[in-house]
Design an enzyme around this catalytic site. Structure first.
Site, PDB file in Angstrom:
ATOM      1  CG  ASP A  61      -9.194  -0.234   3.174  1.00  0.00           C
ATOM      2  OD1 ASP A  61      -9.094  -1.246   3.885  1.00  0.00           O
ATOM      3  OD2 ASP A  61      -8.234   0.543   2.959  1.00  0.00           O
ATOM      4  CG  ASP A  62     -11.029   1.399   6.706  1.00  0.00           C
ATOM      5  OD1 ASP A  62     -11.275   0.583   7.601  1.00  0.00           O
ATOM      6  OD2 ASP A  62      -9.922   1.454   6.116  1.00  0.00           O
ATOM      7  CD  GLU A  99      -2.629   1.226   2.654  1.00  0.00           C
ATOM      8  OE1 GLU A  99      -2.153   0.629   3.645  1.00  0.00           O
ATOM      9  OE2 GLU A  99      -3.680   1.902   2.702  1.00  0.00           O
TER      10      GLU A  99
END
Ligand code: MCF
Ligand code: ZN
Length: 328
Positions: A274-275, A196
């Site tokens: 993801d979030d 990432e």
């Protein structure tokens, strides 16, 4: 094209607490009289600038999730959202750090509450949830062993994987070999966040040192075309979260995102949020941006969702059930 929300979707990379709507967290804070007002912006969203502040805001939000009942309510709220965006199968990262402080007996109670909410959501909305127990990289390898112990004790039909999230700039993948070995021995399937922030090297190490079959993000692989070729050849699956990468500044913009280049090179890419509330996204939004930016159409989305369910950590009967629903 069908409305993106109506496309049936498989999501492999969703952090349970990271999917908490800000209003839900604010409500819990009020109930518990905890002051976390500093983590919200004027419009009520989560406030942070950059990756480490994101991790701090995330952890502050988690302080109001204090017992199994809170996680029951969280899971219900999250699955309602996911189902509204067409998700039919979801794998969520859950961390015993936030669920009883890595105590095995406490973790069992939290997991039972999450599973109860998941069963109810499956009955009402048809969405299937499975869990991937996740250690937190910046908490270090000893802490990860405690998490792996929780994983060993609860591995089964619902808890199907072990993974790692957190700050990629701390420690190395190899430092966590012991806990990943513990999880593998318990029959769990493995994934880790890699590539990432720290490039292709992290992705190589994740595969070589931890033996994972999936990679969270993995977008840094694009720096190394030899690695890209190997990922394609070996069928390593990337849990790509483009909106997250844009929001956190991993890439400059959607147009710069490597997901289409990786796919064109034959890498198995999947799409996740993801979030979602942290990054102002949803699964429908991700699909809309992929359609607008790279011309992805229904056939492409179907291909990506098939790759995702094939890489899902659930048992084969569940996989067959979901595959059937993807095809109708
Ligand atoms: O994928 C994003 C950004 N990169 C790394 N880690 C995380 C992301 N969202 C949550 N995390 C981490 C964070 O440290 O995962 C943990 C959080 O504490 C939760 S795992 C249920
Ligand atoms: Zn993540």
């Amino acid at each position: 094209m069908t409305r993106t929300a109506d496309i049936p979707k498989v999501e492999l990379h969703l952090h349970l607490e990271g999917a908490a709507p800000p209003a839900f967290i604010r409500g819990l804070a009020q109930e518990k009289r905890v002051d976390i007002s500093g983590i919200f912006d004027e419009s009520g969203g989560y406030k942070f600038e950059g990756f480490v502040p994101f991790l701090r805001t995330y952890e502050a939000a988690c302080t109001v999730l204090q017992n199994p009942q809170d996680f029951y309510r969280l899971t219900k709220a999250v699955l309602e959202q996911s189902a509204a965006h067409g998700v039919i199968y979801s794998e969520t990262f859950v961390s015993p750090d936030f669920c009883g402080g890595n105590d095995v007996e406490a973790w069992k109670d939290y997991m039972a509450a999450i599973q109860q909410a998941a069963t109810e959501a499956e009955d009402s909305d048809g969405i299937i949830l499975r869990g991937v127990l996740t250690c937190i990289r910046h908490e270090g390898p000893e802490n990860a062993k405690l998490a792996a112990r929780c994983a060993q004790e609860t591995a089964g039909d619902w808890l199907v994987g072990y993974g790692m999230g957190g700050d990629e700039n701390q420690f190395s993948q190899a430092d966590f070999r012991y806990s990943f070995d513990m999880a593998r021995e318990a029959g769990l399937r493995l994934t880790t966040h890699a590539g990432e922030w720290c490039g292709a090297k992290e992705v190589r190490e994740a595969i070589r040192d931890l033996g994972v079959e999936r990679i969270g993000h993995g977008v840094g692989a694009i720096e190394d075309m030899q690695l890209v070729e190997e990922l394609a050849e070996n069928g390593v699956v990337l849990e790509v979260c483009p909106g997250s990468n844009v929001a956190l500044g991993v890439v400059k913009s959607w147009a710069h995102h490597p997901i289409e280049r990786l796919r064109a090179e034959g890498v198995k890419v999947t799409v996740s949020t993801d979030d979602p509330p942290f990054f102002h996204t949803t699964m429908s939004h991700e699909y809309e941006k992929l359609a607008d930016t790279f011309g992805w159409d229904e056939a492409r989305f179907a291909e990506v969702n098939r790759a995702a369910i094939e890489a899902a950590f659930c048992d084969d009967a569940t996989r067959a059930r979901v595959l059937k629903r993807l095809e109708t």
